[in-house]
Design a protein around this motif. Structure first.
Motif, PDB file in Angstrom:
ATOM      1  N   ALA A 126     -51.827   6.840 -11.144  1.00 36.55           N
ATOM      2  CA  ALA A 126     -50.995   6.152 -10.152  1.00 36.55           C
ATOM      3  C   ALA A 126     -49.554   6.030 -10.618  1.00 36.55           C
ATOM      4  O   ALA A 126     -48.613   6.359  -9.877  1.00 36.55           O
ATOM      5  N   VAL A 127     -49.360   5.561 -11.830  1.00 33.79           N
ATOM      6  CA  VAL A 127     -47.997   5.422 -12.351  1.00 33.79           C
ATOM      7  C   VAL A 127     -47.366   6.794 -12.546  1.00 33.79           C
ATOM      8  O   VAL A 127     -46.188   7.005 -12.238  1.00 33.79           O
ATOM      9  N   ALA A 128     -48.149   7.758 -13.037  1.00 34.51           N
ATOM     10  CA  ALA A 128     -47.625   9.115 -13.206  1.00 34.51           C
ATOM     11  C   ALA A 128     -47.136   9.673 -11.880  1.00 34.51           C
ATOM     12  O   ALA A 128     -46.056  10.284 -11.795  1.00 34.51           O
ATOM     13  N   ASN A 129     -47.910   9.481 -10.839  1.00 36.72           N
ATOM     14  CA  ASN A 129     -47.544   9.955  -9.501  1.00 36.72           C
ATOM     15  C   ASN A 129     -46.257   9.281  -9.020  1.00 36.72           C
ATOM     16  O   ASN A 129     -45.388   9.923  -8.417  1.00 36.72           O
ATOM     17  N   ALA A 130     -46.124   7.986  -9.299  1.00 35.05           N
ATOM     18  CA  ALA A 130     -44.913   7.264  -8.915  1.00 35.05           C
ATOM     19  C   ALA A 130     -43.696   7.767  -9.696  1.00 35.05           C
ATOM     20  O   ALA A 130     -42.584   7.845  -9.149  1.00 35.05           O
ATOM     21  N   LEU A 131     -43.892   8.112 -10.965  1.00 31.42           N
ATOM     22  CA  LEU A 131     -42.775   8.652 -11.759  1.00 31.42           C
ATOM     23  C   LEU A 131     -42.288   9.982 -11.185  1.00 31.42           C
ATOM     24  O   LEU A 131     -41.080  10.244 -11.120  1.00 31.42           O
ATOM     25  N   VAL A 132     -43.223  10.812 -10.755  1.00 30.28           N
ATOM     26  CA  VAL A 132     -42.854  12.083 -10.124  1.00 30.28           C
ATOM     27  C   VAL A 132     -42.090  11.824  -8.827  1.00 30.28           C
ATOM     28  O   VAL A 132     -41.077  12.477  -8.535  1.00 30.28           O
ATOM     29  N   ALA A 133     -42.558  10.850  -8.063  1.00 29.16           N
ATOM     30  CA  ALA A 133     -41.882  10.501  -6.811  1.00 29.16           C
ATOM     31  C   ALA A 133     -40.460  10.029  -7.071  1.00 29.16           C
ATOM     32  O   ALA A 133     -39.525  10.406  -6.352  1.00 29.16           O
ATOM     33  N   TYR A 134     -40.293   9.225  -8.103  1.00 31.64           N
ATOM     34  CA  TYR A 134     -38.948   8.728  -8.404  1.00 31.64           C
ATOM     35  C   TYR A 134     -38.023   9.869  -8.823  1.00 31.64           C
ATOM     36  O   TYR A 134     -36.830   9.859  -8.510  1.00 31.64           O
ATOM     37  N   GLY A 135     -38.580  10.865  -9.490  1.00 35.16           N
ATOM     38  CA  GLY A 135     -37.774  12.037  -9.835  1.00 35.16           C
ATOM     39  C   GLY A 135     -37.279  12.745  -8.590  1.00 35.16           C
ATOM     40  O   GLY A 135     -36.130  13.198  -8.527  1.00 35.16           O
ATOM     41  N   ALA A 136     -38.129  12.824  -7.566  1.00 33.92           N
ATOM     42  CA  ALA A 136     -37.717  13.414  -6.291  1.00 33.92           C
ATOM     43  C   ALA A 136     -36.627  12.569  -5.638  1.00 33.92           C
ATOM     44  O   ALA A 136     -35.666  13.099  -5.066  1.00 33.92           O
ATOM     45  N   PHE A 137     -36.775  11.250  -5.720  1.00 38.43           N
ATOM     46  CA  PHE A 137     -35.759  10.338  -5.190  1.00 38.43           C
ATOM     47  C   PHE A 137     -34.406  10.593  -5.860  1.00 38.43           C
ATOM     48  O   PHE A 137     -33.371  10.688  -5.182  1.00 38.43           O
ATOM     49  N   GLU A 138     -34.410  10.699  -7.192  1.00 49.18           N
ATOM     50  CA  GLU A 138     -33.163  10.936  -7.920  1.00 49.18           C
ATOM     51  C   GLU A 138     -32.513  12.248  -7.478  1.00 49.18           C
ATOM     52  O   GLU A 138     -31.284  12.334  -7.326  1.00 49.18           O
ATOM     53  N   GLU A 139     -33.342  13.240  -7.256  1.00 43.64           N
ATOM     54  CA  GLU A 139     -32.823  14.550  -6.853  1.00 43.64           C
ATOM     55  C   GLU A 139     -32.195  14.497  -5.456  1.00 43.64           C
ATOM     56  O   GLU A 139     -31.058  14.937  -5.252  1.00 43.64           O
ATOM     57  N   VAL A 140     -32.932  13.950  -4.498  1.00 39.80           N
ATOM     58  CA  VAL A 140     -32.453  13.929  -3.110  1.00 39.80           C
ATOM     59  C   VAL A 140     -31.210  13.059  -2.974  1.00 39.80           C
ATOM     60  O   VAL A 140     -30.241  13.442  -2.304  1.00 39.80           O
ATOM     61  N   PHE A 141     -31.218  11.887  -3.631  1.00 40.90           N
ATOM     62  CA  PHE A 141     -30.083  10.988  -3.485  1.00 40.90           C
ATOM     63  C   PHE A 141     -28.988  11.253  -4.526  1.00 40.90           C
ATOM     64  O   PHE A 141     -28.079  10.441  -4.694  1.00 40.90           O
ATOM     65  N   GLY A 142     -29.104  12.406  -5.157  1.00 42.24           N
ATOM     66  CA  GLY A 142     -28.016  12.901  -5.990  1.00 42.24           C
ATOM     67  C   GLY A 142     -27.421  14.181  -5.407  1.00 42.24           C
ATOM     68  O   GLY A 142     -26.551  14.805  -6.001  1.00 42.24           O
TER      69      GLY A 142
END
Length: 368
Positions: free
Chosen positions: A230-246
């Motif tokens: 669960a946490v691993a999946n959330a970390l991957v999601a946050y990486g996508a967030f950083e990419e899109v909002f960068g």
């Protein structure tokens, strides 16, 4: 005020309560949680409302008035729930006035509409108009049919809480839907600064489903991965967030006054008693995110939660490595996500049926 909850707030995590009832609103309990527990937002769903209406008497007078008017059950539900959300918005208005990001109260479109784009848009419009508070959020599920509804609602200036997000691919589609909505709002001459959104990424349900499959595999290597997906999946999601909002696309919208769609960690109550009951808060601390907690989790963190600083930024690779290991031991994570979304929509629909039955019973009692 709890020092631990204050530390969480100081780390940039907005604490939202995953519960709402007329009892909380009228008794002063919600105001106390705002004052004493650092709560700056509220999320709701049909199950929460069903419990509130079944357990308390504070709805009886309004139900009786609506029955007397001859209103059908779906209209009674609409009136009861929007009343609670409107009043909660007023209690949280001071938090909203600080920066317009928090002080938010979420109300969900009818779950039965999860696979109907146009009906979802109509429901979002009706709820937004009825609550009539700038700090409301309309919850729209991240189904395939929900994605264009997210765009349409955003384009119309409706602030949206996108719910039922389980995996990176769908999360990227959600962010794209939001940015597209902002672009359309800009073309329509709307004030982008008035539009806010959160993306509710579900956490604990992932471990529940994955752990079941790991235990079925039964090997030592598989069992060692329990409680990590669960946490691993959330970390991957946050990486996508950083990419899109960068991205340049986002920066063009930001220059026009747009707000980032903040990640919201949802389903953060721990379901396995063998795990630390604060793990989905402790392990997902990062600035400019929201963690919506049931009161039990809120109390647990206030009592013994730890804030270890930013434990999310730059860790998408570590999360991806754990998800890869799941595949190596025989867990099809793509299938996990399909199952979780399907079950999530089904649970939402069942909770709506439960709410309808609860309100119908109250209506019958009022007319007796």
């Amino acid at each position: 005020m709890s020092d631990r909850l204050r530390a969480l707030t100081d780390a940039g995590v907005s604490i939202w309560l995953d519960d709402l009832s007329r009892e909380r609103v009228e008794s002063g309990n919600l105001a106390e949680l705002v004052a004493d527990r650092s709560v700056v937002g509220v999320t709701s769903n049909p199950t929460i409302f069903a419990a509130a209406i079944a357990e308390g008497e504070r709805y009886d007078d309004q139900v009786a008035q609506l029955v007397e008017k001859g209103e059908p059950v779906d209209r009674v539900i609409f009136e009861l729930t929007t009343e609670d959300v409107r009043n909660a918005c007023d209690i949280l208005r001071p938090a909203y006035d600080l920066d317009h990001a928090d002080g938010r109260v979420s109300i969900e479109v009818e779950p039965d509409l999860a696979n109907d784009t146009e009906a979802t848009i109509a429901s979002a419009r009706a709820l937004w108009a009825a609550v009539d508070r700038p700090n409301a959020l309309i919850k729209i599920p991240a189904t395939k049919e929900g994605l264009p509804a997210i765009t349409a609602a955003t384009a119309e200036g409706i602030s949206v809480n996108v719910t039922l997000i389980f995996g990176e691919e769908r999360y990227r589609e959600v962010m794209d839907a939001y940015l597209t909505g902002l672009e359309q709002a800009r073309e329509g001459g709307r004030d982008l600064g008035a539009i806010h959104s959160v993306a509710s990424f579900f956490v604990s349900r992932v471990d529940t489903e994955v752990d079941k499959r790991l235990e079925a595999v039964g090997s030592e290597t598989a069992l060692a991965l329990r409680g990590k997906a669960a946490v691993a999946n959330a970390l991957v999601a946050y990486g996508a967030f950083e990419e899109v909002f960068g991205s340049e696309r986002w920066h063009a919208l930001e220059a026009a006054g747009a707000n980032r769609q903040r990640p919201l960690w949802a389903s953060t109550g721990v379901k396995n008693p063998d795990y630390d009951d604060t793990m989905y808060v402790r392990d997902l601390v990062v600035a400019e995110t929201v963690n919506t907690m049931p009161e039990k989790t809120l109390d647990a963190f206030a009592d013994h939660g730890e804030v270890l600083g930013d434990v999310v930024t730059g860790r998408a690779g570590a999360g991806a490595a754990i998800l890869e290991r799941l595949g190596e031991v025989g867990v099809d994570f793509a299938d996990v996500l399909v199952v979780l979304e399907t079950e999530g929509v089904d649970k939402f629909k069942k909770s709506w049926t439960e709410l309808t039955e609860t309100v119908s019973a109250q209506m019958k009692k009022a007319s007796a």
